[in-house]
Scaffold this active site. Structure first.
Site, short mmCIF file in Angstrom:
data_model
loop_
_atom_site.label_atom_id
_atom_site.label_comp_id
_atom_site.label_asym_id
_atom_site.label_seq_id
_atom_site.Cartn_x
_atom_site.Cartn_y
_atom_site.Cartn_z
N GLU A 186 81.28 -55.73 -15.09
CA GLU A 186 81.23 -54.62 -16.46
C GLU A 186 80.87 -55.52 -17.35
O GLU A 186 81.31 -56.57 -17.81
CB GLU A 186 82.87 -54.39 -16.75
CG GLU A 186 83.05 -53.00 -17.33
CD GLU A 186 83.04 -51.84 -16.18
OE1 GLU A 186 83.20 -50.62 -16.83
OE2 GLU A 186 82.92 -51.83 -15.26
N LEU A 234 86.40 -45.41 -8.64
CA LEU A 234 87.82 -45.52 -7.81
C LEU A 234 88.43 -44.15 -8.00
O LEU A 234 88.58 -43.69 -9.20
CB LEU A 234 88.47 -46.98 -8.43
CG LEU A 234 87.82 -47.87 -8.29
CD1 LEU A 234 88.50 -49.32 -8.90
CD2 LEU A 234 87.57 -48.54 -6.85
N LYS A 291 91.51 -53.26 -15.62
CA LYS A 291 90.22 -52.39 -15.29
C LYS A 291 89.47 -52.48 -16.87
O LYS A 291 90.25 -52.10 -17.85
CB LYS A 291 90.68 -51.19 -15.16
CG LYS A 291 89.56 -49.93 -14.87
CD LYS A 291 90.12 -48.50 -14.56
CE LYS A 291 88.74 -47.71 -14.34
NZ LYS A 291 88.02 -47.43 -15.52
N ASP A 348 89.15 -41.31 -22.89
CA ASP A 348 89.18 -41.85 -21.32
C ASP A 348 90.34 -41.05 -21.11
O ASP A 348 90.16 -40.82 -19.81
CB ASP A 348 89.13 -43.45 -21.43
CG ASP A 348 87.88 -44.12 -21.68
OD1 ASP A 348 86.94 -43.22 -22.00
OD2 ASP A 348 87.81 -45.23 -21.93
N TYR A 357 89.68 -37.52 -20.47
CA TYR A 357 88.78 -37.36 -19.03
C TYR A 357 89.42 -38.00 -17.80
O TYR A 357 89.11 -37.17 -16.75
CB TYR A 357 87.33 -38.64 -19.32
CG TYR A 357 86.64 -38.39 -18.20
CD1 TYR A 357 85.54 -37.72 -18.00
CD2 TYR A 357 86.62 -39.60 -17.24
CE1 TYR A 357 84.63 -37.61 -16.92
CE2 TYR A 357 85.68 -39.63 -15.98
CZ TYR A 357 84.74 -38.82 -16.01
OH TYR A 357 83.80 -38.86 -14.89
#
Length: 718
Positions: free
Chosen positions: A186, A94, A129, A44, A47
């Protein structure tokens, strides 16, 4: 060509354009793996850094924003395994922030856009998050009817049956809720459940799973809902899509309402009133992160007032009123085994450091881009020193590599204590390693300074440039010819038989005809066959009619990405009009030149590159032959139903009092108008505030409709 590694303000516009093109393809590839197949190849953090790099480049070079930019796209296309669901409201992602300064800039941008002073307090929410799979769950008359993944943000996958197996998600809502409710949040797997599942898999002699996020996503995409039910998935609600009635007027109160309706919400969510409080909560959540039973990768900040959210509105893929503050990534030490030179489509020579493989944050890093010869020496494009004088990068050096921020992977510095006595400074080549032509550093027309990029002067005689041009021409967002990829382009380019050679774009479309008269048949060559050759010819012929913006983009004009190509197509309508405008703009003056520069998003550097491209006789000759084979379609003009300004070009001038300039522009564009920065014959409306000067005078001189702010508001509200 590759340039990730140096700060964006040290890049030339050529380097930025090439890097944005590459980033668009790379991020799209990882989006498909992550969102569509739940099999990411990078972490992540890696990315996020690619996205961050792309965003930073677009901020620095707004004229280069591409139509396929990751900033205009969310996720990946939905899988064909599940039926598609079109979201009533897009599921946008976002923007990310990575430092305290970024967060301060985000908050300042909110105040600035709204025209608020620092003492006019704006409340924000802050919440973890969650690292899971985004989900939209629709209820009608209180009953769950549809659940869909994010997909590409517009269309997701129908996973309703599987969502019904998650105990934390209610199948029915309490009485009195709005008739239509879309809850977004989520889906995730708790760390404890993930560990228990892997223990079970080990006991059964089966392969274990990599991480909770991928396991949750894969579990949710099971064709057998019983498998999903066995995985103990969980859910946090934090947003909404379509709502027939709004039960609250703030973000915080909306989420509390979801809790009242029976949805789990994150207990760490807070409402805060200052940047200091926001950052303090970020630190608090960071400290709690190791002890949480779910994975998080940052903290999300949102403007609390829904009325202010509406005023702030959206960018192409993300809201202006929210951002995700990501947690930092990691660093590692490794060795530079070799420095190699790559030659890109525009001829730029880019050095690449081949690294001794090192794992950073769970991902193996084997190379890092060194950008240009100045960067190797520790000098930025503006001449400033970015590393100590003797910290030039050499083969054999031990270096610090980081995978985070807007530069991934990035060589931060050299570990001088480990430099060997025989390490020699790297000598940057003065000739192209591919064709042997001189490689020179040009004067940047924008700054008047010497560019840091060294460029091959070989042009189309350089195999690297010529093949990269062809690969660009057939790429997915250009002509997109199936069966004609990088490997095939190399084959056709290098073949000695004239009936099989493709060295310019028009030759793609004459291949079949040349083959008919040849004894050397493509279908008899290893790697091809009668069926595949037939499919290739069909794919080529299907592209003889092509959208105008794709045609313009495929030409490979320096600085002209997909976004610019689309702007040009919309502005000129036909290829004939576009080509004539480029010819008439050749003197870099006059109406055609002014009109070109007046197109929003087209700066002087981009305009000059386009005109220079059409001044080159070889380019014109190739395009002339290409037009004999293909037909660019007339561009479709966007239509906004019911908008009195749809398709019109609007200029705002003077000191606006009713709204900020950014707000005015965003509103006009949302109604289908084009907002320009200067007045020309193509301008339809000039909105003048107090102090309007030369633009208002020119509008009156040209007979362009003018109005004040009140008249404008009346027009768009009517």
């Amino acid at each position: 060509m590759s340039t990730e590694g140096s700060a964006v303000d040290t890049l030339t516009i050529e380097e930025a354009a090439a890097e944005l093109e590459r980033l668009a393809k790379e991020i799209a590839h990882h989006d498909a793996l992550y969102h569509g197949k739940d099999r990411p190849q990078i972490s992540d953090a890696d990315y996020d850094a690619l996205k961050r790099r792309n965003d930073a480049l677009e901020v620095q070079f707004p004229e280069l924003i591409r139509e396929d930019s990751p900033s205009r796209r969310v996720g990946a296309a939905p899988s064909v395994t599940f039926s598609p669901v079109v979201h009533a409201r897009p599921m946008l992602s976002l923007d990310n922030t990575f430092s305290q300064e970024d967060v301060q800039d985000f908050v300042a941008s909110v105040y600035r856009f709204l025209g608020r002073l620092p003492d006019q307090s704006i409340a924000f929410t802050a919440e973890p998050k969650i690292d899971g799979l985004s989900m939209s769950i629709r209820y009608e008359n209180g009953r769950l009817v549809t659940a869909a993944t994010r997909g590409d943000g517009t269309t997701g996958e129908n996973v309703t049956a599987n969502i019904r197996t998650i105990a934390e998600i209610p199948n029915e809502l309490p009485k009195g809720v709005p008739a239509v409710v879309e809850i977004r949040g989520e889906v995730y797997m708790a760390k404890s459940d993930f560990l228990a599942l892997n223990r079970q898999m080990e006991a059964e002699g089966k392969q274990t799973y990599v991480n909770p996020r991928n396991t949750a996503a894969g579990s949710l995409r099971q064709l057998d809902a019983k498998v999903t039910a066995s995985r103990k998935l969980k859910f946090f609600a934090y947003a909404w899509g379509e709502m027939s009635e709004m039960p609250a007027d703030t973000q915080f109160d909306m989420v509390q309402t979801f809790k009242d309706w029976g949805f789990p919400v994150n207990p760490l969510m807070k409402r805060l009133n200052s940047v200091a409080d926001i950052l303090a909560h970020y630190d608090e959540i960071g400290l709690e992160r190791p002890d949480l039973d779910y994975d998080i990768d940052g903290v999300v900040y949102k403007v609390d007032s829904l009325e202010l959210q509406a005023r702030l509105g959206f960018r192409s893929r993300s809201p202006r009123w929210a951002t995700a503050h990501k947690f930092p990534a990691e660093q590692a030490f490794t060795e530079v085994e070799k420095i190699e030179i790559q030659v890109g489509r525009t001829g730029a020579l880019t050095p690449v450091a081949r690294l001794k493989p090192i794992t950073v944050g769970g991902v193996v890093v084997t190379n890092a881009t060194l950008h240009n010869e100045d960067y190797i020496k520790g000098i930025g494009n503006s001449g400033e020193r970015i590393r100590p004088e003797d910290h030039d990068i050499r083969e054999g050096d031990t270096v610090i590599v980081q995978r985070a921020g807007d530069v991934i992977p990035q060589i931060l510095d050299v570990v001088m204590e480990k430099r060997t006595a025989d390490a020699r400074s790297y000598e940057f080549p003065k000739t192209c390693p591919v064709c042997g032509s001189h490689a020179v550093r040009e004067v940047n027309e924008k700054t008047g300074k010497m560019d840091s990029v060294r460029r091959c002067t070989g042009g189309f005689i350089c195999r690297a440039q010529a093949t990269e041009h062809l690969k660009h021409f057939v790429s997915r967002n250009a002509f997109d010819i199936e069966g004609l990829g990088s490997k095939q382009i190399d084959f056709f380019f290098e073949h000695e038989d004239a009936s099989l050679q493709i060295r310019t774009a028009p030759e793609i479309f004459t291949l079949e005809k040349r083959q008919q008269a040849s004894l050397t048949k493509l279908e008899n060559i290893d790697g091809f066959g009668k069926v595949s050759v037939g499919k290739l010819y069909t794919a080529i012929n299907e592209r003889r009619s092509i959208a105008l913006h794709r045609f313009i983009y495929a030409l490979g004009i320096r600085h002209v990405g997909e976004t610019t190509a689309k702007l040009l197509a919309r502005s000129y309508g036909t290829y004939e009009a576009f080509a004539m405008a480029m010819k008439e703009a050749a003197p870099l003056s006059g109406d055609a030149w002014n009109d070109l520069n007046a197109i929003e998003g087209i700066g002087e550097v981009v305009a000059r590159a386009m005109v220079e491209f059409y001044k080159e006789p070889r380019n014109v000759e190739v395009i002339t032959r290409l037009i004999e084979e293909v037909t660019p379609q007339q561009a479709e003009q966007p239509v906004t139903t019911g908008s009195p300004v749809a398709g019109k070009t609007v200029v705002f001038t003077g000191s606006l009092e009713k709204f900020t300039r950014d707000e005015a522009k965003a509103r006009a564009e949302s109604l289908g108008a084009k907002v320009a920065g200067s007045v020309s014959k193509k301008t339809d409306i000039v909105v003048a505030g107090p102090g309007a000067g030369s633009k208002l005078d020119k509008a009156r001189e040209l007979g362009v409709q003018t109005m004040d702010e009140d008249e404008w508001l009346a027009l768009i509200s009517g």
